[in-house]
Design a protein around this motif. Structure first.
Motif, PDB file in Angstrom:
ATOM      1  N   GLY A   1     -23.254  16.506 -10.576  1.00 48.39           N
ATOM      2  CA  GLY A   1     -23.915  15.401  -9.897  1.00 48.39           C
ATOM      3  C   GLY A   1     -23.228  14.081 -10.205  1.00 48.39           C
TER       4      GLY A   1
ATOM      5  N   GLY B   1     -24.530  10.660  -9.377  1.00 47.10           N
ATOM      6  CA  GLY B   1     -25.376   9.526  -9.028  1.00 47.10           C
ATOM      7  C   GLY B   1     -24.923   8.380  -9.928  1.00 47.10           C
ATOM      8  N   PRO B   2     -25.656   7.272  -9.952  1.00 40.09           N
ATOM      9  CA  PRO B   2     -25.259   6.167 -10.818  1.00 40.09           C
ATOM     10  C   PRO B   2     -25.089   6.581 -12.283  1.00 40.09           C
ATOM     11  CG  PRO B   2     -27.042   5.509  -9.372  1.00 40.09           C
ATOM     12  CD  PRO B   2     -26.835   6.969  -9.135  1.00 40.09           C
ATOM     13  N   PHE B   3     -25.904   7.543 -12.744  1.00 42.89           N
ATOM     14  CA  PHE B   3     -25.898   7.821 -14.180  1.00 42.89           C
ATOM     15  C   PHE B   3     -24.611   8.531 -14.626  1.00 42.89           C
ATOM     16  CE2 PHE B   3     -30.858   7.757 -14.129  1.00 42.89           C
ATOM     17  CZ  PHE B   3     -30.808   6.385 -13.914  1.00 42.89           C
TER      18      PHE B   3
ATOM     19  N   ASP C   1     -19.757  16.452  -7.312  1.00 40.82           N
ATOM     20  CA  ASP C   1     -20.939  16.163  -6.491  1.00 40.82           C
ATOM     21  C   ASP C   1     -20.822  16.877  -5.149  1.00 40.82           C
ATOM     22  OD1 ASP C   1     -23.310  13.826  -6.686  1.00 40.82           O
ATOM     23  OD2 ASP C   1     -22.902  14.597  -4.667  1.00 40.82           O
ATOM     24  N   ALA C   2     -21.983  17.234  -4.638  1.00 42.95           N
ATOM     25  CA  ALA C   2     -22.038  17.943  -3.353  1.00 42.95           C
ATOM     26  C   ALA C   2     -21.677  17.024  -2.178  1.00 42.95           C
ATOM     27  CB  ALA C   2     -23.444  18.504  -3.171  1.00 42.95           C
TER      28      ALA C   2
ATOM     29  N   TRP D   1     -25.621   5.991  -2.412  1.00 44.12           N
ATOM     30  CA  TRP D   1     -26.813   5.853  -3.267  1.00 44.12           C
ATOM     31  C   TRP D   1     -28.088   5.896  -2.420  1.00 44.12           C
ATOM     32  CZ3 TRP D   1     -29.109   0.950  -5.859  1.00 44.12           C
ATOM     33  CH2 TRP D   1     -29.969   1.332  -6.891  1.00 44.12           C
ATOM     34  N   HIS D   2     -28.859   6.964  -2.546  1.00 48.48           N
ATOM     35  CA  HIS D   2     -30.099   7.159  -1.790  1.00 48.48           C
ATOM     36  C   HIS D   2     -29.947   6.626  -0.360  1.00 48.48           C
ATOM     37  CE1 HIS D   2     -32.072   8.504  -5.363  1.00 48.48           C
ATOM     38  NE2 HIS D   2     -32.116   7.327  -5.946  1.00 48.48           N
TER      39      HIS D   2
ATOM     40  N   GLN E   1     -34.089  -3.628  -8.279  1.00 49.57           N
ATOM     41  CA  GLN E   1     -35.186  -3.999  -9.177  1.00 49.57           C
ATOM     42  C   GLN E   1     -34.702  -4.286 -10.589  1.00 49.57           C
ATOM     43  OE1 GLN E   1     -38.193  -0.911  -8.729  1.00 49.57           O
ATOM     44  NE2 GLN E   1     -39.584  -2.414  -7.872  1.00 49.57           N
ATOM     45  N   SER E   2     -33.395  -4.352 -10.776  1.00 54.85           N
ATOM     46  CA  SER E   2     -32.906  -4.647 -12.122  1.00 54.85           C
ATOM     47  C   SER E   2     -31.742  -5.626 -12.042  1.00 54.85           C
ATOM     48  CB  SER E   2     -32.490  -3.353 -12.834  1.00 54.85           C
ATOM     49  OG  SER E   2     -31.940  -2.440 -11.923  1.00 54.85           O
TER      50      SER E   2
ATOM     51  N   ILE F   1     -21.959  22.341  -7.155  1.00 53.08           N
ATOM     52  CA  ILE F   1     -21.886  23.365  -8.213  1.00 53.08           C
ATOM     53  C   ILE F   1     -22.990  24.375  -7.921  1.00 53.08           C
ATOM     54  CG2 ILE F   1     -22.094  23.797 -10.696  1.00 53.08           C
ATOM     55  CD1 ILE F   1     -19.518  22.273  -9.877  1.00 53.08           C
TER      56      ILE F   1
ATOM     57  N   GLY G   1     -30.127  13.998 -10.872  1.00 55.07           N
ATOM     58  CA  GLY G   1     -31.206  13.128 -10.388  1.00 55.07           C
ATOM     59  C   GLY G   1     -32.548  13.821 -10.331  1.00 55.07           C
TER      60      GLY G   1
ATOM     61  N   ASN H   1     -31.502  11.337 -17.092  1.00 57.47           N
ATOM     62  CA  ASN H   1     -32.673  11.251 -16.214  1.00 57.47           C
ATOM     63  C   ASN H   1     -33.617  12.437 -16.389  1.00 57.47           C
ATOM     64  OD1 ASN H   1     -34.396  10.296 -14.272  1.00 57.47           O
ATOM     65  ND2 ASN H   1     -32.885  10.202 -12.610  1.00 57.47           N
TER      66      ASN H   1
ATOM     67  N   SER I   1     -35.422   6.866 -16.444  1.00 54.08           N
ATOM     68  CA  SER I   1     -35.139   7.111 -15.024  1.00 54.08           C
ATOM     69  C   SER I   1     -34.646   5.848 -14.310  1.00 54.08           C
ATOM     70  CB  SER I   1     -36.397   7.653 -14.337  1.00 54.08           C
ATOM     71  OG  SER I   1     -37.489   6.796 -14.606  1.00 54.08           O
ATOM     72  N   GLN I   2     -34.428   4.772 -15.063  1.00 51.35           N
ATOM     73  CA  GLN I   2     -34.012   3.497 -14.469  1.00 51.35           C
ATOM     74  C   GLN I   2     -32.551   3.174 -14.782  1.00 51.35           C
ATOM     75  OE1 GLN I   2     -36.397   1.475 -12.633  1.00 51.35           O
ATOM     76  NE2 GLN I   2     -37.323   3.489 -12.735  1.00 51.35           N
ATOM     77  N   LEU I   3     -32.001   2.218 -14.043  1.00 49.87           N
ATOM     78  CA  LEU I   3     -30.600   1.836 -14.252  1.00 49.87           C
ATOM     79  C   LEU I   3     -30.392   1.064 -15.557  1.00 49.87           C
ATOM     80  CD1 LEU I   3     -29.689   0.445 -10.686  1.00 49.87           C
ATOM     81  CD2 LEU I   3     -29.338   2.759 -11.553  1.00 49.87           C
TER      82      LEU I   3
HETATM   83  C1  LIG Z   1     -34.823   4.202  -3.314  1.00 54.04           C
HETATM   84  C2  LIG Z   1     -34.644   4.056  -4.790  1.00 54.04           C
HETATM   85  C3  LIG Z   1     -34.244   2.832  -5.302  1.00 54.04           C
HETATM   86  C4  LIG Z   1     -34.089   2.678  -6.678  1.00 54.04           C
HETATM   87  N1  LIG Z   1     -33.753   1.442  -7.145  1.00 54.04           N
HETATM   88  C5  LIG Z   1     -33.683   1.238  -8.471  1.00 54.04           C
HETATM   89  C6  LIG Z   1     -33.397  -0.059  -8.999  1.00 54.04           C
HETATM   90  O1  LIG Z   1     -33.235  -1.026  -8.268  1.00 54.04           O
HETATM   91  N2  LIG Z   1     -33.325  -0.215 -10.353  1.00 54.04           N
HETATM   92  C7  LIG Z   1     -33.504   0.847 -11.191  1.00 54.04           C
HETATM   93  O2  LIG Z   1     -33.399   0.664 -12.396  1.00 54.04           O
HETATM   94  N3  LIG Z   1     -33.782   2.080 -10.716  1.00 54.04           N
HETATM   95  C8  LIG Z   1     -33.873   2.312  -9.392  1.00 54.04           C
HETATM   96  N4  LIG Z   1     -34.177   3.557  -8.909  1.00 54.04           N
HETATM   97  C9  LIG Z   1     -34.367   4.668  -9.881  1.00 54.04           C
HETATM   98  C10 LIG Z   1     -33.008   5.321 -10.312  1.00 54.04           C
HETATM   99  O3  LIG Z   1     -32.168   4.335 -10.851  1.00 54.04           O
HETATM  100  C11 LIG Z   1     -32.268   6.012  -9.188  1.00 54.04           C
HETATM  101  O4  LIG Z   1     -33.045   7.042  -8.637  1.00 54.04           O
HETATM  102  C12 LIG Z   1     -30.898   6.603  -9.566  1.00 54.04           C
HETATM  103  O5  LIG Z   1     -30.229   6.935  -8.382  1.00 54.04           O
HETATM  104  C13 LIG Z   1     -30.956   7.834 -10.464  1.00 54.04           C
HETATM  105  O6  LIG Z   1     -29.631   8.230 -10.697  1.00 54.04           O
HETATM  106  P1  LIG Z   1     -29.149   9.726 -11.008  1.00 54.04           P
HETATM  107  O7  LIG Z   1     -27.696   9.604 -11.305  1.00 54.04           O
HETATM  108  O8  LIG Z   1     -30.019  10.347 -12.021  1.00 54.04           O
HETATM  109  O9  LIG Z   1     -29.434  10.573  -9.682  1.00 54.04           O
HETATM  110  P2  LIG Z   1     -29.128  10.466  -8.145  1.00 54.04           P
HETATM  111  O10 LIG Z   1     -28.793   9.087  -7.737  1.00 54.04           O
HETATM  112  O11 LIG Z   1     -30.266  11.138  -7.473  1.00 54.04           O
HETATM  113  O12 LIG Z   1     -27.824  11.363  -7.946  1.00 54.04           O
HETATM  114  C14 LIG Z   1     -27.804  12.749  -8.183  1.00 54.04           C
HETATM  115  C15 LIG Z   1     -26.556  13.338  -7.536  1.00 54.04           C
HETATM  116  O13 LIG Z   1     -26.447  14.705  -7.896  1.00 54.04           O
HETATM  117  C16 LIG Z   1     -25.894  15.429  -6.810  1.00 54.04           C
HETATM  118  N5  LIG Z   1     -26.181  16.850  -7.009  1.00 54.04           N
HETATM  119  C17 LIG Z   1     -27.398  17.437  -7.156  1.00 54.04           C
HETATM  120  N6  LIG Z   1     -27.246  18.763  -7.379  1.00 54.04           N
HETATM  121  C18 LIG Z   1     -25.914  19.004  -7.390  1.00 54.04           C
HETATM  122  C19 LIG Z   1     -25.121  20.184  -7.599  1.00 54.04           C
HETATM  123  N7  LIG Z   1     -25.682  21.375  -7.848  1.00 54.04           N
HETATM  124  N8  LIG Z   1     -23.778  20.068  -7.532  1.00 54.04           N
HETATM  125  C20 LIG Z   1     -23.182  18.879  -7.281  1.00 54.04           C
HETATM  126  N9  LIG Z   1     -23.891  17.738  -7.084  1.00 54.04           N
HETATM  127  C21 LIG Z   1     -25.229  17.800  -7.147  1.00 54.04           C
HETATM  128  C22 LIG Z   1     -26.535  14.792  -5.586  1.00 54.04           C
HETATM  129  O14 LIG Z   1     -25.729  15.002  -4.443  1.00 54.04           O
HETATM  130  C23 LIG Z   1     -26.580  13.304  -6.007  1.00 54.04           C
HETATM  131  O15 LIG Z   1     -25.445  12.597  -5.532  1.00 54.04           O
HETATM  132  C24 LIG Z   1     -34.335   3.757  -7.549  1.00 54.04           C
HETATM  133  C25 LIG Z   1     -34.750   4.979  -7.027  1.00 54.04           C
HETATM  134  C26 LIG Z   1     -34.920   5.124  -5.659  1.00 54.04           C
HETATM  135  C27 LIG Z   1     -35.399   6.440  -5.126  1.00 54.04           C
END
Ligand SMILES: Cc1cc2nc3c(=O)[nH]c(=O)nc-3n(C[C@H](O)[C@H](O)[C@H](O)COP(=O)(O)OP(=O)(O)OC[C@H]3O[C@@H](n4cnc5c(N)ncnc54)[C@H](O)[C@@H]3O)c2cc1C
Ligand SMILES: NC(=O)c1ccc[n+]([C@@H]2O[C@H](COP(=O)([O-])OP(=O)(O)OC[C@H]3O[C@@H](n4cnc5c(N)ncnc54)[C@H](OP(=O)(O)O)[C@@H]3O)[C@@H](O)[C@H]2O)c1
Length: 442
Positions: free
Chosen positions: A18, A20-22, A42-43, A49-50, A61-62, A126, A155, A383, A394-396
């Motif tokens: 995956g 995502g931002p993290f 990543d897939a 981003w969302h 929000q941050s 994956i 995520g 996360n 769960s936040q940035l």
């Molecule tokens: C609309 C929205 C706005 C947000 N805004 C804020 C904000 O302003 N400030 C803040 O602090 N937090 C915010 N958040 C909360 C949080 O920061 C985000 O959800 C953030 O994107 C979480 O990051 P992540 O890396 O965990 O997951 P995600 O961003 O969800 O990324 C996960 C990635 O994993 C990939 N993936 C999944 N399964 C597989 C696999 N088997 N193989 C390969 N790839 C895979 C997906 O394609 C995806 O790209 C927000 C959340 C949402 C829903």
């Protein structure tokens, strides 16, 4: 695939599932680091981003300084400031004097890093992760790769309450999908939005801004009111490494209370969203006298839904006065939140992950999950620790600090200085000696 990991049979030190931002933050901090061979998968075809929740005018929000790297490595070339400089718009950005940065601009920054970092592989879902002798094997559609350690960054998933699952469709969907459903929504006359967090607020704000307004909107929230996010200085201290450190030492029971007490530091509505909705309501009702029936309805828990022909019949409990209410809708948007789930790909080893009494995974101080596998094969998780590590997980806000914690654990030394500062708020009890000293001087 003609890339580093398929050319060499040497196992990676770290494979990320995956991006995502993290995991992007982790990849950015690892970029150029000698002696660590890491690759992230990543897939998706590219970083996005969302994307289906990027409604017009939504805001971050941050703070933009809590970017991929700055809190632990302000000299990194993958900072938000470095992005602005590379785009030749630092001065323009500063002159814009944003109170909150447009979320699209943060997404553009992430995408810029996603394009530039060499250790990322997109379009590579994956499918399966298993442990073979001393390595993990990650299988994707066209092959596989070995890694000594993995980091799960997949995520959280949209949470759909049990009463809703059988009804999902073009006019009954989770807001994670709203970008793909705007045409269906535009045809609906009566819309119910369920969930009073920021996602619900953004959906309602968008509906009230539509050129073609629906006949009615009902916004139902389980909370006592449409509660604002608490971003005041003391409350914001929960987004600090010192707080995570103090929270980590609590018993599960006290963690539960602490988490409940801090929920609105993360999951409340942005003040700008609240003001925007309220002013639109005022305008529609009192200035435009628009033919729309809008009701904001807090203290409602939706408990049941039935489909009757083309319409949905929803039943809600009102916790304010104990009433039971029925709502009819042509379209229903679930803004009922997100939850971490173990990704399907981990199933071959999922039974080896330790869980607490509530079946939650157990990330340690270094974010490695407790499991019965070899100690040298670690499964880090981003996360996955909202309960174990607190509200910030769960936040940035703390993502760069968490990435640095993972890197220090991976290499076994303090590549990043994560010494805790003197806390502004003293959360844990002082030791008896400290109390005695304090008393002696009082
Ligand atoms: C609309 C929205 C706005 C947000 N805004 C804020 C904000 O302003 N400030 C803040 O602090 N937090 C915010 N958040 C909360 C949080 O920061 C985000 O959800 C953030 O994107 C979480 O990051 P992540 O890396 O965990 O997951 P995600 O961003 O969800 O990324 C996960 C990635 O994993 C990939 N993936 C999944 N399964 C597989 C696999 N088997 N193989 C390969 N790839 C895979 C997906 O394609 C995806 O790209 C927000 C959340 C949402 C829903
Ligand atoms: N612009 C941005 O920066 C932005 C945009 C979107 C999201 N986010 C962030 O992403 C995270 C998730 O936000 P979110 O709004 O998607 O989720 P959320 O904050 O978890 O809100 C979901 C809401 O749905 C309610 N709910 C659940 N089931 C319900 C039912 N049956 N009936 C009525 N209400 C029900 C929940 O009630 P309870 O509170 O009682 O559980 C909760 O209020 C948050 O941290 C948020 O700040 C940020």
């Amino acid at each position: 695939m003609s890339d580093a990991f398929s050319r060499s049979t040497a196992p990676l030190d770290l494979a990320g599932i995956g991006i995502g931002p993290f995991n992007l933050s982790l990849a950015a901090l690892l970029d150029g680091m000698e002696g660590i061979d890491a690759c992230f998968f990543d897939a998706k075809p590219c970083f996005d981003w969302h994307p289906a929740m990027m409604l017009p005018d939504v805001e971050l929000q941050s703070s933009f300084l809590k970017d991929l790297v700055t809190p632990v490595c302000p000299t990194s070339s993958w900072s938000f400031i470095a992005y602005l400089v590379a785009q030749r718009r630092l001065f323009t950005f500063l002159n814009a004097q944003y109170e909150a940065v447009p979320r699209q601009e943060m997404a553009n920054y992430f995408a810029w890093a996603g394009k530039g970092l060499p250790n990322l592989r997109f379009q590579t879902p994956i499918r399966e992760i298993d442990l073979e002798a001393r390595h993990f094997r990650l299988t994707y559609d066209s092959g596989s790769v070995l890694a000594r350690n993995i980091v799960v960054g997949t995520g959280s998933r949209p949470f759909v309450p049990a009463w809703a699952t059988n009804h999902l469709g073009p006019r009954f969907f989770h807001c994670a999908d709203i970008g793909h459903r705007l045409d269906d929504l535009a045809r609906a006359e009566r819309i119910v939005v369920i969930g009073g967090g920021q996602s619900g607020g953004e959906v309602v704000d968008h509906l009230l801004s539509s050129e073609r307004l629906p006949r009615s909107i009902r916004w139902l929230s389980r909370r006592h009111n449409f509660e604002p996010i608490n971003e005041t200085p003391f409350s914001n201290q929960v987004f600090s490494p010192e707080y995570v450190d103090a929270y980590r030492r609590l018993s599960d029971e006290r963690k539960k209370t602490a988490l409940e007490n801090s929920i609105l530091t993360s999951d409340g509505l942005s003040i700008s969203t609240i003001n925007g909705i309220y002013r639109k309501l005022y305008r529609l009702r009192h200035i435009d006298c628009a033919p729309i029936d809008v009701a904001m309805m807090p203290s409602r828990t939706v408990v049941q839904v039935e489909r009757q022909g083309e319409e949905y019949r929803l039943v809600a409990r009102n916790s304010f006065d104990g009433g039971i209410e029925v709502f009819f809708a042509d379209a229903v948007v679930l803004a009922t939140g997100f939850r971490f789930v173990v990704p399907d790909a981990l199933h071959p080893i999922a039974h080896r992950l330790y869980r607490d009494a509530e079946r939650r995974l157990m990330p340690g101080d270094d974010y490695a999950l407790a499991w019965d596998g070899p100690r040298e094969n670690r499964i880090f998780a981003q996360n996955a620790g909202r309960f174990s590590h607190g509200i910030a997980d769960s936040q940035l806000s703390l993502m760069a600090w968490r990435s640095a914690t993972i890197i220090n654990a991976l290499v076994g030394r303090a590549v990043f200085d994560l010494t805790l500062p003197d806390p502004i708020l003293v959360w844990p009890s002082e030791t008896p000696q400290e109390r005695a000293v304090g008393l002696a001087y009082s």
